[in-house]
Design a protein around this motif. Structure first.
Motif, short mmCIF file in Angstrom:
data_model
loop_
_atom_site.label_atom_id
_atom_site.label_comp_id
_atom_site.label_asym_id
_atom_site.label_seq_id
_atom_site.Cartn_x
_atom_site.Cartn_y
_atom_site.Cartn_z
N GLY A 129 2.16 11.02 37.60
CA GLY A 129 3.38 10.23 37.42
C GLY A 129 4.03 9.85 38.74
O GLY A 129 4.46 8.71 38.94
N ILE A 130 4.09 10.81 39.67
CA ILE A 130 4.69 10.54 40.99
C ILE A 130 3.93 9.43 41.70
O ILE A 130 4.52 8.48 42.21
CB ILE A 130 4.74 11.82 41.85
N GLU A 134 5.41 5.80 42.75
CA GLU A 134 5.54 5.50 44.18
C GLU A 134 4.70 4.32 44.63
O GLU A 134 5.11 3.57 45.49
CB GLU A 134 5.17 6.74 45.01
N LEU A 135 3.52 4.17 44.04
CA LEU A 135 2.63 3.11 44.50
C LEU A 135 2.83 1.82 43.72
O LEU A 135 2.40 0.77 44.15
CB LEU A 135 1.18 3.57 44.43
N PHE A 142 -3.76 5.87 37.62
CA PHE A 142 -2.92 7.04 37.34
C PHE A 142 -2.33 6.95 35.94
O PHE A 142 -2.35 7.92 35.18
CB PHE A 142 -1.82 7.17 38.40
N LEU A 143 -1.83 5.77 35.58
CA LEU A 143 -1.29 5.57 34.23
C LEU A 143 -2.39 5.65 33.18
O LEU A 143 -2.18 6.18 32.09
CB LEU A 143 -0.58 4.22 34.14
N LYS A 144 -3.57 5.12 33.51
CA LYS A 144 -4.69 5.17 32.56
C LYS A 144 -5.08 6.62 32.27
O LYS A 144 -5.38 6.97 31.12
CB LYS A 144 -5.90 4.42 33.12
N MET A 145 -5.06 7.47 33.30
CA MET A 145 -5.41 8.88 33.09
C MET A 145 -4.36 9.58 32.24
O MET A 145 -4.68 10.36 31.36
CB MET A 145 -5.59 9.59 34.44
N ILE A 146 -3.09 9.28 32.49
CA ILE A 146 -2.02 9.86 31.67
C ILE A 146 -2.20 9.43 30.21
O ILE A 146 -2.09 10.24 29.29
CB ILE A 146 -0.63 9.43 32.19
#
Length: 199
Positions: A129-130, A134-135, A142-146
């Protein structure tokens, strides 16, 4: 290194501009026969103006560097955690692939797998999430993994109630985990090396 060289060049350019303006004003004062001490004080004033500008520009550069260091540390930690959990996530995806065949008597296995995914989410979600925030990249890994972790948990919890939601299962299995994992590791390595965008 480029950023430091750019900062030094910018600072020198700013000072040169301030100094040039002061010298021009000094020359005007000389032509107008104004007091020489006033002109000298004007040159001193240019240095006084430059100091806070240099501090502000240096602080901004330092802040960006500190942010990069923090994100790099998060990326290195997340890469280590992801590598520890990669086998468990693959196991859970294989389990979901066969979930329709699981008899309702295997509730202990489902409960254990729900505990596994909750543990994995707890381990990874904060850092994912961070980095995602941030990016600020659209449709990032990152969102896909969440999303994948949430989907796995939802499929397992719903199956615990005796329901095999085929649409949810197919959505979960349609995500190419190998590709997502590779993309995630690649992004984490870039961040760890302070390269946030493709050069």
């Amino acid at each position: 290194m480029k950023k430091l060289e750019n900062l030094v060049a910018t600072l020198l350019a700013v000072y040169a501009i301030i100094l040039t303006l002061c010298i021009a004003i000094y020359a005007i004062f000389k032509l107008l026969e104004v007091d020489i001490t006033l002109a000298t004080n004007l040159l001193l004033w240019s240095a006084a103006i430059f100091a806070p500008i240099a501090v502000l520009m240096t602080y901004t550069s330092w802040r960006e560097q500190k942010r990069a260091e923090v994100l790099a540390q998060i990326a290195m930690n997340l890469r280590e955690k992801i590598n520890q959990e990669v086998g468990e996530i693959r196991y859970l995806l294989n389990f979901i692939d066969n979930i329709k065949n699981i008899k309702s008597g295997s509730i202990n296995t489902l409960d254990q797998n729900v505990e596994k995914i909750v543990k994995i989410k707890k381990c990874l979600s904060k850092d994912l999430g961070i980095l995602s925030l941030e990016l600020d990249k659209d449709n990032n890994c990152f969102l896909k993994m969440i999303d994948l972790l949430n989907l796995i948990e939802n499929v397992l919890r719903i199956r615990g109630f005796g329901i095999a939601d085929e649409k949810l299962i197919n959505t979960c299995l349609s995500i190419n985990y190998t590709s997502l994992y590779g993309e995630l590791v690649e992004q984490l390595e870039k961040i760890a090396l302070y390269r946030f965008e493709d050069d």
